[in-house]
Design a protein around this motif. Structure first.
Motif, PDB file in Angstrom:
ATOM      1  N   GLY A 103       0.731  -1.055   0.014  1.00 24.05           N
ATOM      2  CA  GLY A 103      -0.023   0.104  -0.164  1.00 24.05           C
ATOM      3  C   GLY A 103       0.815   1.298   0.089  1.00 24.05           C
ATOM      4  N   LEU A 104       1.940   1.374  -0.753  1.00 22.89           N
ATOM      5  CA  LEU A 104       2.840   2.247  -0.608  1.00 22.89           C
ATOM      6  C   LEU A 104       2.689   3.089  -1.801  1.00 22.89           C
ATOM      7  CD1 LEU A 104       5.317   4.252   0.861  1.00 22.89           C
ATOM      8  CD2 LEU A 104       6.838   2.723  -0.390  1.00 22.89           C
ATOM      9  N   PRO A 105       2.460   4.317  -1.687  1.00 22.41           N
ATOM     10  CA  PRO A 105       2.156   5.298  -3.302  1.00 22.41           C
ATOM     11  C   PRO A 105       3.685   5.427  -4.066  1.00 22.41           C
ATOM     12  CG  PRO A 105       1.115   6.361  -1.504  1.00 22.41           C
ATOM     13  CD  PRO A 105       2.062   5.348  -0.808  1.00 22.41           C
ATOM     14  N   LEU A 106       3.553   4.997  -5.285  1.00 21.50           N
ATOM     15  CA  LEU A 106       4.991   4.933  -6.087  1.00 21.50           C
ATOM     16  C   LEU A 106       4.712   5.737  -7.407  1.00 21.50           C
ATOM     17  CD1 LEU A 106       7.527   3.574  -7.080  1.00 21.50           C
ATOM     18  CD2 LEU A 106       6.071   1.877  -8.147  1.00 21.50           C
ATOM     19  N   LEU A 107       5.643   6.719  -7.421  1.00 25.08           N
ATOM     20  CA  LEU A 107       5.909   7.900  -8.474  1.00 25.08           C
ATOM     21  C   LEU A 107       6.740   7.521  -9.348  1.00 25.08           C
ATOM     22  CD1 LEU A 107       5.295  10.854  -6.037  1.00 25.08           C
ATOM     23  CD2 LEU A 107       3.408   9.656  -7.118  1.00 25.08           C
ATOM     24  N   GLU A 108       6.516   7.796 -10.725  1.00 24.20           N
ATOM     25  CA  GLU A 108       7.548   7.293 -11.711  1.00 24.20           C
ATOM     26  C   GLU A 108       7.990   8.864 -12.339  1.00 24.20           C
ATOM     27  OE1 GLU A 108       6.935   6.332 -16.116  1.00 24.20           O
ATOM     28  OE2 GLU A 108       6.898   4.635 -15.025  1.00 24.20           O
ATOM     29  N   LEU A 109       9.270   8.989 -11.918  1.00 25.11           N
ATOM     30  CA  LEU A 109       9.935  10.260 -12.597  1.00 25.11           C
ATOM     31  C   LEU A 109      10.510  10.020 -14.025  1.00 25.11           C
ATOM     32  CD1 LEU A 109      11.716  11.631  -9.479  1.00 25.11           C
ATOM     33  CD2 LEU A 109       9.560  11.972 -10.020  1.00 25.11           C
ATOM     34  N   PRO A 110      10.243  10.674 -14.957  1.00 26.76           N
ATOM     35  CA  PRO A 110      10.860  10.672 -16.146  1.00 26.76           C
ATOM     36  C   PRO A 110      12.181  11.034 -16.303  1.00 26.76           C
ATOM     37  CG  PRO A 110       9.320  12.632 -16.115  1.00 26.76           C
ATOM     38  CD  PRO A 110       8.967  11.845 -14.974  1.00 26.76           C
ATOM     39  N   PRO A 111      13.004  10.592 -17.194  1.00 22.04           N
ATOM     40  CA  PRO A 111      14.583  11.159 -17.173  1.00 22.04           C
ATOM     41  C   PRO A 111      14.808  12.576 -17.200  1.00 22.04           C
ATOM     42  CG  PRO A 111      14.112   9.342 -18.724  1.00 22.04           C
ATOM     43  CD  PRO A 111      12.718   9.628 -18.158  1.00 22.04           C
ATOM     44  N   GLU A 112      13.938  13.343 -17.536  1.00 24.95           N
ATOM     45  CA  GLU A 112      14.127  14.877 -17.868  1.00 24.95           C
ATOM     46  C   GLU A 112      13.765  15.471 -16.596  1.00 24.95           C
ATOM     47  OE1 GLU A 112      10.073  13.893 -19.580  1.00 24.95           O
ATOM     48  OE2 GLU A 112      12.094  12.947 -19.533  1.00 24.95           O
ATOM     49  N   VAL A 113      13.241  15.017 -15.633  1.00 21.83           N
ATOM     50  CA  VAL A 113      13.152  15.578 -14.322  1.00 21.83           C
ATOM     51  C   VAL A 113      14.133  15.275 -13.259  1.00 21.83           C
ATOM     52  CG1 VAL A 113      11.166  15.660 -12.643  1.00 21.83           C
ATOM     53  CG2 VAL A 113      10.417  15.496 -15.129  1.00 21.83           C
ATOM     54  N   PRO A 114      14.962  15.898 -12.927  1.00 23.26           N
ATOM     55  CA  PRO A 114      15.950  15.628 -12.097  1.00 23.26           C
ATOM     56  C   PRO A 114      15.426  15.620 -10.576  1.00 23.26           C
ATOM     57  CG  PRO A 114      16.393  17.935 -12.790  1.00 23.26           C
ATOM     58  CD  PRO A 114      15.230  17.074 -13.607  1.00 23.26           C
TER      59      PRO A 114
END
Length: 480
Positions: A103-114
């Motif tokens: 139940g842990l929220p998971l965010l995906e950061l694209p390569p262009e977002v440091p």
């Protein structure tokens, strides 16, 4: 700042891959924690947002991902932001499954977002929110200061604080007794206790119960805690109008008064903040058994502070084992007895007597009557009058002299045995057993004394009017 705020920000282009358990997207973010450790928990604190590229976790075994997420949830962190490009082209399947399972929220950061862009964004929003919380805290403190300066009661000020945090707020002493409370709890137990500034020996705290998880207490309640502490010290302090030299002098004079109110009584009432021409309510708080003085005082404080919500004028006097509250200017028509009972539900061993007077002339007598009733455990209303009260209301010097002359024959033997026997006989309605037990005499001695009394006074003890007359006469002489 919440996880949902990051997802909703279109400029960051962050993608939510796992929403987590119910309500997890509304969990606040306190700071950002970039880390590539396989076990970063020693470096984390509650509600941190973990940022990672997964460099140390380039694995396919689901059990390793599951153990990693389980450790994060145990902190617990607010969420996990996983950056693509450096070590992973896409989110590992094992990580997705583990976040779903725990139940842990998971965010995906694209390569262009440091990471630094996310960190600056989060820190800027957190700083703005903290400033807003501080501003609200000082505005609340300013509003409560104005309420206190306008003469509003501590209960009213506490009610405003409870509205601000949408919770139940109470002032408690060092024994955890509540002096006054306001608001409604929307959760389980008290989330926190803030110490109130106090220069005295008594240490008070502000207990907040059932507060929402999105409210940060210290910035909001820190400034107002000082205001509540000052008002509490003023309300309960020895120099406040509630506990003043004038109020104590007035009540001492009331207990000593046996007749019509004199000019000093009226003057004392005015000096204490009362209206001499108004009606009065009194509450006497004592004990029917041995009780710790600290507990008795704490509960008496709670009652008198709480009664400020129903009466604009509240004064008190403390004696050893007894507190007298004098009240005036009632708000509304609520029954005083029911209102007082609420303050003593957790202290059934106390003896609390409630009485009311229509004017200052009645007040000394009703106070003295209430004092004679203290001893029975529980909250009770004093009777309107008793024999001693009626006698005390007859202060005529001529009446006193007449009664002394009426009883003079009983002293013909030079002692007080006959008068004491006569008094016990009248009080016990002629019950021989009770009279003998009280006086420690034999029945034959009692019979002899009663014959002697009838001979000396030339009266018939079977006449009810005669008994009433002499009972009053004994009371008048005893009171003077």
């Amino acid at each position: 700042m919440r996880i949902s705020d990051l997802v909703d920000d279109v400029d960051l282009n962050i993608r939510l891959r796992v929403p987590g358990a119910e309500g997890r997207l509304n969990r606040p973010i306190t700071w950002c924690a970039p880390t590539e450790h396989m076990d970063p928990t020693p470096f984390l604190s509650v509600n941190a947002l973990v940022l990672t590229n997964g460099m140390g976790l380039n694995v396919r075994d689901f059990r390793i991902w599951d153990a990693y997420v389980e450790r994060l949830v145990s902190v617990p962190v607010s969420g996990l932001a996983f950056g693509l490009g450096a070590a992973h082209r896409e989110l590992p399947e094992g990580l997705l499954q583990a976040c779903e399972a725990h139940g842990l929220p998971l965010l995906e950061l694209p390569p262009e977002v440091p990471f630094v862009l996310v960190m600056r964004h989060v820190e800027r929003i957190i700083a703005t929110e903290r400033y807003e919380e501080l501003r609200k805290g000082w505005e609340l403190a300013d509003e409560c200061t104005r309420l206190a300066a306008d003469g509003r009661s501590l209960a009213e000020v506490l009610g405003r604080v409870a509205d601000a945090v949408n919770a139940r707020v109470a002032v408690i002493d060092q024994n955890a007794f509540e002096l006054v409370a306001a608001g409604t709890a929307h959760g389980d137990t008290a989330r926190t206790r803030l110490r109130l500034p106090s220069g005295g020996a008594e240490q008070f705290r502000l207990a907040i119960e059932g507060i929402g998880s999105d409210v940060v207490l210290q910035p909001v309640l820190g400034p107002v805690a000082a205001v509540i502490g000052l008002q509490l010290s003023y309300t309960l302090g020895s120099r406040s109008p509630l506990h003043s030299r004038e109020a104590a002098r007035f009540m001492e004079a009331l207990y000593a008064d046996h007749g019509e109110p004199s000019q000093p009584l009226r003057r004392y009432a005015l000096e204490s903040g009362f209206d001499p021409g108004g009606d009065w309510s009194t509450v006497l708080i004592g004990s029917s058994e041995e009780i710790a003085p600290a507990k008795l005082r704490a509960i008496a404080w709670r009652a008198r502070v709480g009664l400020q919500a129903a009466f604009s004028t509240v004064r008190f006097m403390e004696e050893t084992g007894l507190t007298t509250l004098l009240l005036q200017h009632r708000h509304g028509t609520a029954d005083l007895l029911d209102a007082v009972r609420e303050f003593f539900l957790d202290a059934p061993e106390l003896s609390v007597i409630v009485t009311e007077s229509a004017n200052l002339s009645e007040l000394p007598l009703t106070l003295q009557l209430a004092r004679r009733q203290v001893g029975r455990p529980g909250v009770h209303k004093a009777p309107l009058a008793d024999l001693a009260g009626i006698v005390q209301g007859l202060p005529s010097p001529g009446l006193v002299a007449l009664c002394q002359r009426l009883l003079a024959p009983l002293a013909s033997d030079g002692g007080s045995a006959l008068r004491e026997t006569f008094d016990a006989y009248l009080r016990h309605s002629g019950n021989s057993a009770k009279i003998c037990d009280e006086l420690f005499i034999h029945r034959n001695t009692l019979s002899y004394r009663l014959r002697k009394i009838q001979e000396l006074l030339r009266l018939d003890l079977t006449d009810g009017e005669v008994r009433a007359t002499y009972m009053l006469a004994l009371g008048v002489v005893a009171a003077n």
